[in-house]
Design an enzyme around this catalytic site. Sequence first.
Site, PDB file in Angstrom:
ATOM      1  NE  ARG A   9      -7.016  -8.825  -1.207  1.00 52.90           N
ATOM      2  CZ  ARG A   9      -6.516  -8.047  -2.153  1.00 52.90           C
ATOM      3  NH1 ARG A   9      -5.575  -7.153  -1.859  1.00 52.90           N
ATOM      4  NH2 ARG A   9      -6.925  -8.143  -3.406  1.00 52.90           N
ATOM      5  CE  LYS A  21      -4.177  -1.841   0.081  1.00 57.07           C
ATOM      6  NZ  LYS A  21      -5.042  -1.945   1.260  1.00 57.07           N
TER       7      LYS A  21
END
Length: 279
Positions: A244, A204
């Site tokens: 994840r 991210k």
Amino acid sequence: MGVVNVTPDSFSDGGRWFEPEAAVEHGLRLLAEGADLLDVGGESTRPGAHRVSPDEERRRVLPVVADLVAAGAVVSVDTTRAAVAAEAVEAGAHVVNDVSGGLADPEMYRTVARTGAVYVAMHWRGPSDVMDGLARYDDVVAQVRDELAARVAEALGAGVAPEQLVLDPGLGFAKQGADNWPLLAHLDALTGLGRPVLVGASRKRFLGHLLADRDGVPAPPEGRDRATAAVSALAAAAGAWCVRVHDVPGSADAVRVAAAWRAARDVTTHGETSGAHHA
């Protein structure tokens, strides 16, 4: 949870697995590397991304779901559309991973209730093309917790069983970089809602900014995997149900370390600690 992006425009891999055969091959590689389940998505949720049509999403994900299930994988479908979720479950998916937490499609909760699939409800405030403008919080931990609690209440009211529900704080979704760290540091606020928690920090933007070079240039997505593994270890140690990730080996090792850490901590009794102190 290993990520299988069947998209041409993913921020993390740029469409390397867009063709069905490549996506299936990639998913099987992730399984061999230690993934417990595979998350197949056909619509990019990167910042600024626009939606694809339902038919295109079906075309992308359903063959990949079916082939991975046939190969023995436990599969999650990453979708905000109830119809796509239903068809993926019919094709063998066990999990519906909805980044909108049910807000994008009013039929999602009823569909999940009917199928009995595990349902991951992520914290969400709006679609990818506008979400950065919705990242306003007075207390990010309390507000994300309360907004997820509202999703839980609505899902239960629509017939979703409590044991179907998993919660996701939605790192990077309507979150500025600094908003993500309190959520990770206070996962107990989310686990306190009584449902398992999924953490999706992999590659991210906030990790890219953390790892920026001396000129302030963020690390590229594939340069964030070691930081992702560190988050995986910390999240697992804090009680996360699942992480994840795009790169499985590092995080698979990290969660093994966290599991051993937690096990050792749990078997250390107060008496043993006290005895060592007095000795």
